[in-house]
Scaffold this active site. Structure first.
Site, PDB file in Angstrom:
ATOM      1  N   ASN A 117       0.866  -1.177   0.000  1.00  0.00           N
ATOM      2  CA  ASN A 117       0.000   0.000   0.000  1.00  0.00           C
ATOM      3  C   ASN A 117       0.903   1.228   0.000  1.00  0.00           C
ATOM      4  O   ASN A 117       1.347   1.687   1.042  1.00  0.00           O
ATOM      5  CB  ASN A 117      -0.907  -0.022   1.241  1.00  0.00           C
ATOM      6  N   ARG A 166      -1.992  -1.712  -3.996  1.00  0.00           N
ATOM      7  CA  ARG A 166      -3.028  -0.677  -4.048  1.00  0.00           C
ATOM      8  C   ARG A 166      -2.626   0.334  -5.110  1.00  0.00           C
ATOM      9  O   ARG A 166      -1.564   0.945  -5.035  1.00  0.00           O
ATOM     10  CB  ARG A 166      -3.168   0.017  -2.696  1.00  0.00           C
ATOM     11  N   HIS A 224     -10.468   5.778  -1.834  1.00  0.00           N
ATOM     12  CA  HIS A 224     -10.639   5.017  -0.591  1.00  0.00           C
ATOM     13  C   HIS A 224     -11.517   3.780  -0.799  1.00  0.00           C
ATOM     14  O   HIS A 224     -12.129   3.269   0.131  1.00  0.00           O
ATOM     15  CB  HIS A 224     -11.239   5.897   0.530  1.00  0.00           C
ATOM     16  N   ARG A 268      -4.437  18.665   2.393  1.00  0.00           N
ATOM     17  CA  ARG A 268      -5.124  18.942   1.133  1.00  0.00           C
ATOM     18  C   ARG A 268      -6.304  19.884   1.361  1.00  0.00           C
ATOM     19  O   ARG A 268      -6.970  19.797   2.391  1.00  0.00           O
ATOM     20  CB  ARG A 268      -5.625  17.650   0.490  1.00  0.00           C
ATOM     21  N   GLU A 316      -7.110  -2.038   4.669  1.00  0.00           N
ATOM     22  CA  GLU A 316      -6.935  -2.038   3.217  1.00  0.00           C
ATOM     23  C   GLU A 316      -6.029  -3.161   2.759  1.00  0.00           C
ATOM     24  O   GLU A 316      -6.226  -3.739   1.677  1.00  0.00           O
ATOM     25  CB  GLU A 316      -6.358  -0.692   2.774  1.00  0.00           C
TER      26      GLU A 316
END
Length: 408
Positions: A12, A106, A193, A254, A394
């Site tokens: 990831n 990922r 996501h 962000r 994840e």
């Protein structure tokens, strides 16, 4: 490569980190080794790991060695390439190269891909072509794939796309209000996501049952990167992030959604290049920019009582999440469940409480003690909508998707 190997490695890659988990396929995806390289590009970059067969937590003193159950090692990693080289050498030194059957990656952006895909040169060329869509993630992820291929040319690698969960967004949710030539060129809402949301939807089914998980659900993945998704009958119908992971709600560094006029004003006033503007909205803004202190929510909460800017950053974050919950409830036509996940969503009872305050009109009522203890179900007995705090994973979703695709 020995096709009898029974380990799957999940990778990831983030903008300044690489997380990894190794699973033994001979059991029920038993976790053998997990860790991460953080702060890539900084002098204090480090690899933290835990060999889970010892049942201990990582993050002990940096003098620990590879044969120990857990530890932290300094890493000279001015960039992603150096970090990946270090990780690969370290992994291959352990247990005969970890006896890998496959590696799942990922991949943040996947355009129209709805399922995982075996990585070949054609897919890499496609990803390279769109690498400008997300320069913070895609180039590093492509580099990781190529480095693994150079270490073991026969190793099977699989791309697990973060956008795939949202691949069937309704057309009205996907469209951006621009001339149609941009839509035809691929400029539309993709959402991100997705691996986290896929895992959470499965966990919600397990915890609350298929009737709740198959109803009207809002999932809030709140971490340094943050987004929300509206899910109806198991399908994403809207999400806050857009063409890139920069859009949506305010995040650690962000901006989230930004008035195009404000962007124009900044570009004109400061004479920024496109690269400089990208750095501004991705790395200098968000909680860090508003507070002028930190992008870390825990630090901001600790300082908000004495510093107005910290308090404003926290308030902005909670307000924007709350506003998105209201908007998505309208899009869903009601609400059966609200799920918090991600580092902030899973662990910060204070942030969850502030977000949920005033949402009684949606049938949301928290049980204070359950919320404070970060239990899975945190809504009160009389709450019409169930509220949950579910840790995401994840990496195991990457492993599951890799196994499903390769049928190993």
């Amino acid at each position: 490569m020995d096709q009898g190997n029974k380990n799957i490695l999940s990778i990831n890659g983030g903008s300044s980190s690489i997380k990894f988990s190794l699973y033994d396929m001979q059991g029920s995806l038993d976790l053998r080794l997990t860790g991460k390289i953080e702060r890539i590009g900084r002098a204090d970059a480090a690899l933290t790991f835990t060999d889970t067969s010892f049942g201990q937590q990582g993050g002990v003193a940096s003098g620990q060695q590879e044969g120990m159950p857990s530890g932290q090692l300094p890493v000279r990693a001015p960039g992603m390439r150096e970090a990946a080289d270090f990780l690969l050498d370290w992994l291959w030194q352990r247990d005969g190269g970890m006896q890998l059957s496959a590696v799942g990656h990922r991949i943040v952006h996947g355009l129209g891909h709805r399922e995982p895909a075996i990585i070949d040169e054609n897919l890499l060329a496609e990803l390279q072509r769109i690498s400008g869509y997300d320069p913070d993630h895609l180039p590093g992820e492509i580099e990781l794939v190529r480095l693994f291929g150079r270490h073991d040319p026969g190793l099977r690698q699989v791309a697990c796309f973060d956008t795939a969960f949202h691949a069937n967004l309704p057309r009205v949710a996907r469209l951006l209000p621009l001339p149609r030539r941009y839509d035809q060129a691929g400029l539309q809402r993709y959402g991100f996501h997705g691996l986290s949301y896929s895992y959470i939807l499965g966990e919600l089914t397990r915890i609350a049952g298929p009737a709740v998980a198959g109803g009207s659900v809002i999932m809030a993945h709140l971490g340094s990167g943050a987004s929300l998704a509206a899910v109806k009958r198991g399908c994403s119908i809207d999400t806050t992030m857009g063409f890139t992971p920069t859009g949506g709600i305010v995040m650690g560094t962000r901006t989230g959604d930004l008035d195009p006029g404000a962007a124009w004003w900044i570009l004109q006033k400061e004479g920024l290049t496109a690269s400089q503007f990208s750095d501004l909205v991705n790395h200098q803004s968000g909680l860090l920019g508003v507070s002028g202190i930190s992008s870390d929510m825990q630090e901001l909460l600790a300082r908000e009582s004495g510093e107005v800017a910290a308090a404003e950053a926290v308030a902005l974050f909670c307000y924007q999440v709350k506003k998105s919950i209201g908007a998505f409830s309208a899009a869903l036509g009601g609400l059966d469940a609200l799920v918090f996940t991600g580092g902030i969503g899973e662990k910060s009872s204070m942030i969850r409480s502030r977000i949920c305050a005033g949402l009684g009109y949606l049938g949301i009522e928290l049980e204070p003690r359950a919320n404070e203890k970060n239990e899975l179900l945190i809504s009160a007995a009389g709450s019409r909508a169930g509220v949950y705090a579910i840790p995401t994973d994840e990496e195991i979703m990457i492993a599951r998707e890799t196994i499903k695709l390769l049928n190993v």
